[in-house]
Design a protein around this motif. Structure first.
Motif: not given
Length: 232
Positions: A115-117, A148-153
């Motif tokens: 799914v992430l891909e 896969y992620f642009r930012k981790v909040i």
């Protein structure tokens, strides 16, 4: 690509990274390593005591009644106290070892990578989690999903946990996202669905636990991450 969404916020634990399975595996390793069979009738006896108090402590932490340090101290000491073995030093060593091992675990929820891909080439993906800073990024690296992620909040960033509106508004602001073009995906009804709905963000509820009688219908109700691909 759906014209409705541009930004997708994912919870991490038990939404992408299989927290329940990875935690249980790590607890079993620690249970054997520290000889806890001399205190408890079985691993399940120990784990049931831990889980019961852990849930209570997270609620207290979320309400600002205890610190992160007190949360961690109490949840590892509590099972020992319940069998008359309140050894704070043993609980501390157990917990330190636990926290060094658990972020190395790699189990993911079904179809998470697939799914992430698919989504990563079509949407801006972010993590929005209540987890601790020192663990969450390590978990993602170990499982091979960090890229896969642009930012981790994280709640650690501002000291506020989901479902409070402040952390959702903060996430939208720091990612340059808007309510109208964002979707929250998570397995926690209260933290992810109610929290996102409270600020007007659409929600995809990953309902992998026992069926719940829901007080309202989320925007999307899914049983498997792969179902996201039917509308994204």
């Amino acid at each position: 690509m759906s014209s409705l969404y541009k930004n997708i916020f994912f919870d991490l634990d038990d939404t992408l990274w299989a927290f329940s399975a990875n935690a249980r595996d790590t607890f079993e390793e620690m249970y054997v390593k520290y000889g806890y069979a001399r205190f408890f009738t079985s691993f399940d006896h120990f784990y049931s005591l831990y889980q019961r108090r852990n849930l209570e402590l997270w609620e207290e932490y979320g309400q600002g009644q205890i610190t992160k340090e007190e949360l961690n101290r109490q949840r590892f000491l509590y099972p020992l106290e319940q069998v008359g073995q309140g050894d704070a030093d043993l609980a501390k060593r157990f917990s330190e070892d636990f926290f060094s091992v658990i972020p190395t675990k790699k189990k993911l929820m079904p179809h998470a990578l697939e799914v992430l891909e698919y989504l990563s080439g079509r949407y801006r993906l972010y993590i929005l989690s209540n987890g601790f800073q020192e663990l969450q990024c390590h978990k993602m690296r170990s499982a091979g999903i960090d890229g896969y992620f642009r930012k981790v909040i994280l709640s650690d960033d501002i000291g506020v946990l989901k479902p409070h509106a402040e952390i959702f508004r903060y996430a939208l602001t720091v990612t340059g996202s808007s309510v109208e073009d964002s979707l929250m995906v998570g397995d926690s009804w209260e933290n992810d669905v109610v929290g996102a709905q409270g600020v007007g963000v659409h929600q995809a509820f990953l309902d992998v636990h026992e069926p719940l009688a829901l007080p309202f219908e989320p925007t999307y109700h899914i049983r498997d991450l792969k179902e996201l691909l039917s509308f994204l």
